[in-house]
Motif scaffolding. Structure first.
Motif, mmCIF file in Angstrom:
data_model
loop_
_atom_site.group_PDB
_atom_site.id
_atom_site.type_symbol
_atom_site.label_atom_id
_atom_site.label_comp_id
_atom_site.label_asym_id
_atom_site.label_seq_id
_atom_site.Cartn_x
_atom_site.Cartn_y
_atom_site.Cartn_z
ATOM 1 N N ARG A 1 11.818 61.900 -60.658
ATOM 2 C CA ARG A 1 12.828 62.550 -59.825
ATOM 3 C C ARG A 1 14.056 62.925 -60.648
ATOM 4 N NH1 ARG A 1 12.388 65.482 -56.148
ATOM 5 N NH2 ARG A 1 11.152 64.018 -54.921
ATOM 6 N N ASP B 1 15.149 66.730 -61.142
ATOM 7 C CA ASP B 1 16.354 67.152 -60.417
ATOM 8 C C ASP B 1 17.634 67.066 -61.232
ATOM 9 O OD1 ASP B 1 14.559 67.412 -58.382
ATOM 10 O OD2 ASP B 1 15.444 65.894 -57.072
ATOM 11 N N GLU C 1 7.718 68.153 -58.183
ATOM 12 C CA GLU C 1 8.290 67.704 -56.919
ATOM 13 C C GLU C 1 7.300 66.818 -56.178
ATOM 14 O OE1 GLU C 1 10.337 66.847 -53.617
ATOM 15 O OE2 GLU C 1 11.199 67.835 -55.390
ATOM 16 N N ALA D 1 6.895 63.500 -58.079
ATOM 17 C CA ALA D 1 8.074 62.645 -57.920
ATOM 18 C C ALA D 1 8.083 61.993 -56.545
ATOM 19 C CB ALA D 1 9.349 63.456 -58.134
ATOM 20 N N ALA D 2 7.742 62.760 -55.516
ATOM 21 C CA ALA D 2 7.718 62.218 -54.151
ATOM 22 C C ALA D 2 6.668 61.119 -54.026
ATOM 23 C CB ALA D 2 7.446 63.340 -53.155
ATOM 24 N N GLU E 1 7.915 57.974 -55.749
ATOM 25 C CA GLU E 1 8.945 57.304 -54.948
ATOM 26 C C GLU E 1 8.324 56.528 -53.793
ATOM 27 O OE1 GLU E 1 12.771 60.278 -55.596
ATOM 28 O OE2 GLU E 1 11.187 60.841 -54.184
#
Length: 311
Positions: free
Chosen positions: A248, A252, A289, A292-293, A296
């Motif tokens: 992430r 980001d 993305e 990363a999600a 998490e």
């Protein structure tokens, strides 16, 4: 027409000179010895017959120790980095002045971090030295050693990634002295990032398609310069689980801000190959993305399991 290597370096020379002057006006002189609590030190075993290191000597959380070792070993490979940029950029004019200045500034980082770790007995000094020998013996290559455009793109991202890693490692130590030291190191890395970011911004104006291709190649194949450290995958996972540096943050806080600065997804000066590279980059950013999600979610599930065990 795409610029060849020599033409690119010549065209960018005035940009290097301008940004070198800017860098020197902003860079602050600092001294590694001022960031080390020397009074905490005591002699180790060996030739001087001191006390052998033991795990209980370290006051740092395990993950902070791991991150500090990775950060230090990465800084240790400075001779390889210097060789790469000196070979690509040359040692004359503004390019050469920058190469040597950057190397001198980076050299302080390893000195300060190693002195801190050794004096505070935060890590096993024998294992640290063996790891340094192994890592430096392996050397470093950024994957595109013959391309100045790719190398500039790589360091623009890598310097920002290193800055974030140092700052977050400092916080993870829970030691005000270490946090202060790593914040100082991170400030250097930020200035280095701005220098290279501005350089590639100028390269986009000179040869947008080649710059776009270089950026895409670097982002898609990105690896931190310490990726060949022994056990790096395991160490990187523990660092990511602790939130020091994870996917992430990479997407980001490193990739997105730099890409935005270059207006990568808003440019109107790209032709066929450049457009194709931009499409590939957009697809990769979407994949990051999703990755990363997922990470998490897994990390949160892991945290909840560990919490449940403690209840």
């Amino acid at each position: 027409m795409p610029l060849d290597q020599t033409a690119l370096l010549i065209e960018l020379e005035p940009v290097v000179a301008t940004n070198l002057d800017r860098h020197l006006s902003l860079a602050k002189e600092w001294f590694p010895h001022e960031y080390v609590p020397w009074s905490e030190g005591r002699t180790y075993d060996g030739l001087l017959g001191g006390e052998a290191w033991q795990d209980s000597d370290s006051k740092l959380p395990d993950v902070a120790r791991t991150a500090l070792i990775v950060n230090l070993l990465t800084e240790d490979n400075l001779p390889s980095y210097h060789h790469e940029i000196a070979t690509l950029f040359g040692r004359d004019g503004a390019w050469g002045t920058w190469v040597h200045r950057w190397t001198a500034e980076e050299g302080r980082h390893g000195i300060a971090i190693r002195d801190y770790l050794t004096v505070t007995r935060a890590v096993d000094p024998v294992e640290l030295e063996r790891a340094r020998m192994d890592h430096m013996s392996a050397g470093f290559s950024n994957g595109h050693p013959d391309s100045a455009m790719h190398s500039i793109a790589y360091v623009a991202f890598q310097e920002l990634a290193t800055r974030i890693s140092h700052r977050n490692t400092g916080k993870a130590t829970e030691d005000p002295i270490a946090e202060q030291l790593l914040a100082r190191v991170a400030a250097d890395e930020n200035l280095h990032m701005v220098f290279y970011r501005n350089l590639l911004g100028a390269a986009f104006e000179l040869d947008p398609d080649s710059a776009m291709q270089a950026v895409t190649d670097v982002v898609v194949g990105f690896e931190m310069p310490g990726a060949n450290i022994d056990g790096f995958g395991r160490k990187a996972l523990s660092i990511a689980l602790a939130g020091i540096y994870d996917l992430r943050q990479h997407r980001d806080e490193v990739l997105q801000p730099v890409l935005r600065q270059w207006n990568v997804f808003g440019r109107t000066d790209l032709s066929g190959e450049g457009e194709k590279a931009r499409e590939q980059l957009a697809t990769h950013m979407d994949e990051l993305e999703s990755q990363a999600a997922r990470f998490e979610q897994r990390r949160e599930a892991r945290r909840q399991r560990q919490e449940a065990k403690r209840v």
